[in-house]
Design an enzyme around this catalytic site. Structure first.
Site, PDB file in Angstrom:
ATOM      1  N   SER A 218      34.784  36.011  48.084  1.00 20.47           N
ATOM      2  CA  SER A 218      35.471  37.303  48.192  1.00 20.47           C
ATOM      3  C   SER A 218      36.137  37.504  49.562  1.00 20.47           C
ATOM      4  O   SER A 218      35.544  37.218  50.601  1.00 20.47           O
ATOM      5  CB  SER A 218      34.472  38.435  47.962  1.00 20.47           C
ATOM      6  OG  SER A 218      35.108  39.666  48.204  1.00 20.47           O
TER       7      SER A 218
ATOM      8  N   THR B 179      33.186  44.533  40.996  1.00 20.41           N
ATOM      9  CA  THR B 179      34.081  43.505  40.480  1.00 20.41           C
ATOM     10  C   THR B 179      33.463  42.797  39.284  1.00 20.41           C
ATOM     11  O   THR B 179      32.404  43.207  38.774  1.00 20.41           O
ATOM     12  CB  THR B 179      34.519  42.537  41.611  1.00 20.41           C
ATOM     13  OG1 THR B 179      35.564  41.699  41.104  1.00 20.41           O
ATOM     14  CG2 THR B 179      33.380  41.672  42.128  1.00 20.41           C
TER      15      THR B 179
ATOM     16  N   LYS C  63      32.919  45.888  35.884  1.00 17.77           N
ATOM     17  CA  LYS C  63      33.820  47.044  36.007  1.00 17.77           C
ATOM     18  C   LYS C  63      33.728  48.003  34.813  1.00 17.77           C
ATOM     19  O   LYS C  63      33.981  49.190  34.944  1.00 17.77           O
ATOM     20  CB  LYS C  63      35.268  46.571  36.151  1.00 17.77           C
ATOM     21  CG  LYS C  63      35.576  45.938  37.495  1.00 17.77           C
ATOM     22  CD  LYS C  63      37.053  45.583  37.577  1.00 17.77           C
ATOM     23  CE  LYS C  63      37.370  44.856  38.858  1.00 17.77           C
ATOM     24  NZ  LYS C  63      38.800  44.561  38.998  1.00 17.77           N
TER      25      LYS C  63
ATOM     26  N   ASP D 238      42.552  49.510  41.456  1.00 18.08           N
ATOM     27  CA  ASP D 238      43.476  48.427  41.068  1.00 18.08           C
ATOM     28  C   ASP D 238      44.790  49.053  40.599  1.00 18.08           C
ATOM     29  O   ASP D 238      45.875  48.522  40.840  1.00 18.08           O
ATOM     30  CB  ASP D 238      42.899  47.587  39.912  1.00 18.08           C
ATOM     31  CG  ASP D 238      41.806  46.641  40.389  1.00 18.08           C
ATOM     32  OD1 ASP D 238      41.783  46.308  41.588  1.00 18.08           O
ATOM     33  OD2 ASP D 238      40.965  46.244  39.558  1.00 18.08           O
TER      34      ASP D 238
ATOM     35  N   GLY E 211      48.194  38.227  29.422  1.00 14.49           N
ATOM     36  CA  GLY E 211      46.743  38.426  29.494  1.00 14.49           C
ATOM     37  C   GLY E 211      46.373  39.824  29.034  1.00 14.49           C
ATOM     38  O   GLY E 211      47.194  40.756  29.106  1.00 14.49           O
TER      39      GLY E 211
ATOM     40  N   GLY F  79      43.065  41.247  29.781  1.00 17.66           N
ATOM     41  CA  GLY F  79      41.768  41.607  30.374  1.00 17.66           C
ATOM     42  C   GLY F  79      41.839  42.844  31.255  1.00 17.66           C
ATOM     43  O   GLY F  79      42.718  43.703  31.081  1.00 17.66           O
TER      44      GLY F  79
ATOM     45  N   TYR G  88      46.508  35.710  44.243  1.00 16.37           N
ATOM     46  CA  TYR G  88      46.892  35.698  45.672  1.00 16.37           C
ATOM     47  C   TYR G  88      46.453  34.402  46.365  1.00 16.37           C
ATOM     48  O   TYR G  88      46.817  34.151  47.503  1.00 16.37           O
ATOM     49  CB  TYR G  88      46.310  36.922  46.398  1.00 16.37           C
ATOM     50  CG  TYR G  88      44.868  37.187  46.064  1.00 16.37           C
ATOM     51  CD1 TYR G  88      44.534  38.086  45.056  1.00 16.37           C
ATOM     52  CD2 TYR G  88      43.852  36.516  46.728  1.00 16.37           C
ATOM     53  CE1 TYR G  88      43.221  38.317  44.709  1.00 16.37           C
ATOM     54  CE2 TYR G  88      42.532  36.740  46.388  1.00 16.37           C
ATOM     55  CZ  TYR G  88      42.228  37.644  45.381  1.00 16.37           C
ATOM     56  OH  TYR G  88      40.907  37.850  45.048  1.00 16.37           O
TER      57      TYR G  88
HETATM   58  P1  NAP Z   1      39.883  38.986  32.883  1.00 16.65           P
HETATM   59  O1  NAP Z   1      39.371  40.340  32.604  1.00 16.65           O
HETATM   60  O2  NAP Z   1      39.027  37.791  32.689  1.00 16.65           O
HETATM   61  O3  NAP Z   1      41.228  38.820  32.017  1.00 16.65           O
HETATM   62  C1  NAP Z   1      42.080  37.699  32.094  1.00 16.65           C
HETATM   63  C2  NAP Z   1      42.866  37.593  30.804  1.00 16.65           C
HETATM   64  O4  NAP Z   1      43.703  36.445  30.918  1.00 16.65           O
HETATM   65  C3  NAP Z   1      41.999  37.390  29.575  1.00 16.65           C
HETATM   66  O5  NAP Z   1      41.701  38.612  28.963  1.00 16.65           O
HETATM   67  C4  NAP Z   1      42.827  36.472  28.693  1.00 16.65           C
HETATM   68  O6  NAP Z   1      43.649  37.231  27.804  1.00 16.65           O
HETATM   69  C5  NAP Z   1      43.724  35.742  29.694  1.00 16.65           C
HETATM   70  N1  NAP Z   1      43.198  34.387  29.925  1.00 16.65           N
HETATM   71  C6  NAP Z   1      41.962  34.040  30.350  1.00 16.65           C
HETATM   72  N2  NAP Z   1      41.851  32.700  30.425  1.00 16.65           N
HETATM   73  C7  NAP Z   1      43.043  32.209  30.038  1.00 16.65           C
HETATM   74  C8  NAP Z   1      43.546  30.897  29.867  1.00 16.65           C
HETATM   75  N3  NAP Z   1      42.789  29.816  30.119  1.00 16.65           N
HETATM   76  N4  NAP Z   1      44.822  30.760  29.442  1.00 16.65           N
HETATM   77  C9  NAP Z   1      45.606  31.830  29.176  1.00 16.65           C
HETATM   78  N5  NAP Z   1      45.163  33.101  29.299  1.00 16.65           N
HETATM   79  C10 NAP Z   1      43.918  33.283  29.735  1.00 16.65           C
HETATM   80  O7  NAP Z   1      40.373  38.882  34.398  1.00 16.65           O
HETATM   81  P2  NAP Z   1      41.118  40.028  35.242  1.00 16.65           P
HETATM   82  O8  NAP Z   1      40.136  40.773  36.031  1.00 16.65           O
HETATM   83  O9  NAP Z   1      42.028  40.759  34.326  1.00 16.65           O
HETATM   84  O10 NAP Z   1      41.965  39.134  36.278  1.00 16.65           O
HETATM   85  C11 NAP Z   1      43.073  38.378  35.860  1.00 16.65           C
HETATM   86  C12 NAP Z   1      43.771  37.768  37.058  1.00 16.65           C
HETATM   87  O11 NAP Z   1      44.257  38.777  37.910  1.00 16.65           O
HETATM   88  C13 NAP Z   1      42.845  36.899  37.914  1.00 16.65           C
HETATM   89  O12 NAP Z   1      43.584  35.815  38.402  1.00 16.65           O
HETATM   90  C14 NAP Z   1      42.460  37.819  39.061  1.00 16.65           C
HETATM   91  O13 NAP Z   1      42.167  37.113  40.246  1.00 16.65           O
HETATM   92  C15 NAP Z   1      43.757  38.612  39.226  1.00 16.65           C
HETATM   93  N6  NAP Z   1      43.525  39.944  39.810  1.00 16.65           N
HETATM   94  C16 NAP Z   1      44.117  40.215  41.002  1.00 16.65           C
HETATM   95  C17 NAP Z   1      43.954  41.452  41.568  1.00 16.65           C
HETATM   96  C18 NAP Z   1      44.631  41.752  42.879  1.00 16.65           C
HETATM   97  O14 NAP Z   1      44.242  42.725  43.542  1.00 16.65           O
HETATM   98  N7  NAP Z   1      45.633  40.991  43.274  1.00 16.65           N
HETATM   99  C19 NAP Z   1      43.179  42.442  40.928  1.00 16.65           C
HETATM  100  C20 NAP Z   1      42.579  42.130  39.687  1.00 16.65           C
HETATM  101  C21 NAP Z   1      42.765  40.863  39.149  1.00 16.65           C
HETATM  102  P3  NAP Z   1      43.816  36.730  26.275  1.00 16.65           P
HETATM  103  O15 NAP Z   1      42.466  36.270  25.832  1.00 16.65           O
HETATM  104  O16 NAP Z   1      44.273  37.936  25.559  1.00 16.65           O
HETATM  105  O17 NAP Z   1      44.822  35.623  26.285  1.00 16.65           O
END
Ligand code: NAP
Length: 272
Positions: A14, A61, A65, A101, A125, A127, A211
């Site tokens: 983190s 996190t 969440k 977020d 995505g 999620g 990032y």
């Molecule tokens: P999450 O809840 O696990 O959701 C990710 C989504 O991406 C899943 O629901 C899935 O949707 C899709 N996915 C997962 N594995 C995959 C794969 N192998 N191939 C294609 N699609 C895939 O995660 P999250 O919290 O939403 O985070 C997602 C990304 O955003 C991460 O990289 C995280 O680091 C980034 N993020 C960044 C910030 C920031 O402040 N910059 C904040 C939050 C998150 P489907 O099953 O519907 O395809």
């Protein structure tokens, strides 16, 4: 001294402590920020611990969440709408949940002068991040929004927007804003891209929430096509700063966000 921290399951990578410490230093706040790795069956006890140990606030996190909402006394409207909390304020033992977020994504768009009003957008995505991003875009007046999922038929939490498959993405016209809310492009998939490279040229702007690395293959492909592309670092910092604003009931000027952004870029270059 105010004590803050982050609750999650696996937190060793983190960047939150360093971001928070930069802000406390700049604002001369007497505060500490620790990582609290919590096992799933102890989440309830960890929430009790916020009260018992008089932590002023915590961030939350993956994977807590959503689950943590059931233990809180109040949920803000945006967190309610998104269905997830990433910031808790301990207000005299009343635990209040927020979603920064949402705010962080908005500030990322502002930083890069992307105005969602009347725009069409595609989110990859379905999620947690996709939920915050879609709520923000919806509240900011996007005219059309598609969510792209590997299994669209199983996604039922975006009632206002059409959930489509990756194959259907080829039917989308020119001019959409593309936001990557999947982990494709970060470790261990750094060399992967969430959509075919030849689909990218039709997008107007690309925002990748990843990032680290600072430039994903999605971003570099977009840039090679002359399309502006931005990573999620400014969002990460902005969501942390928005949490501090909630905890201290203050407003932190954009210049400070920018100062922390520069410091963090230098830090990330230093650590490689
Ligand atoms: P999450 O809840 O696990 O959701 C990710 C989504 O991406 C899943 O629901 C899935 O949707 C899709 N996915 C997962 N594995 C995959 C794969 N192998 N191939 C294609 N699609 C895939 O995660 P999250 O919290 O939403 O985070 C997602 C990304 O955003 C991460 O990289 C995280 O680091 C980034 N993020 C960044 C910030 C920031 O402040 N910059 C904040 C939050 C998150 P489907 O099953 O519907 O395809």
């Amino acid at each position: 001294m105010n004590v803050f921290g982050l609750i999650g399951e696996k937190l060793s990578h983190s960047l939150s402590p360093i971001i928070h410490h930069y802000v406390y230093e700049i604002l001369e706040l007497e505060a500490s920020y620790s990582l609290y790795q919590v096992q799933p069956h102890l989440l309830d006890a960890a929430v009790q611990g916020i009260r018992a140990l008089d932590l002023r606030g915590v961030n939350v996190t993956i994977p807590y969440k959503v689950k943590i909402m059931g233990f809180l006394d109040y949920i803000s409207p945006e967190a309610q709408k998104i269905g997830a909390v990433n910031t808790i304020l301990n207000d005299a033992s009343i635990l209040k949940g927020y979603n920064t977020d949402y705010i962080g994504f908005g500030r990322l768009l502002d930083k890069h002068l992307i105005k969602p009003w009347g725009k069409r957008a595609v989110i990859l995505g379905s999620g947690g991040a996709a939920k915050s991003v879609s709520a923000y875009l919806e509240d900011s007046g996007v005219s059309e929004l598609y969510i792209v999922s590997r299994k669209p038929e199983e996604v039922n939490h975006f009632d206002k927007h059409e959930v489509i498959s990756y194959e259907q993405l080829s039917l989308i016209e020119q001019g959409y804003l593309l936001i990557n809310c999947t982990p494709i492009g970060m470790y261990p998939c750094e060399n992967a891209i969430p959509i075919p490279q030849d689909e990218i040229s039709k997008f107007e702007n690309v925002v990748d929430l990843i990032y680290n690395p600072s430039c994903t293959l999605l971003m570099s492909t977009a840039i090679n096509h002359g399309i502006p592309a931005y990573n999620g670092l400014y969002m990460l910092i902005s969501q942390a700063i928005a949490a501090i604003e909630i905890w201290y009931r203050i407003s932190i000027p954009k210049e400070i966000v920018d100062e922390v952004y520069k410091k963090l870029i230098q830090y990330m270059i230093k650590i490689g």
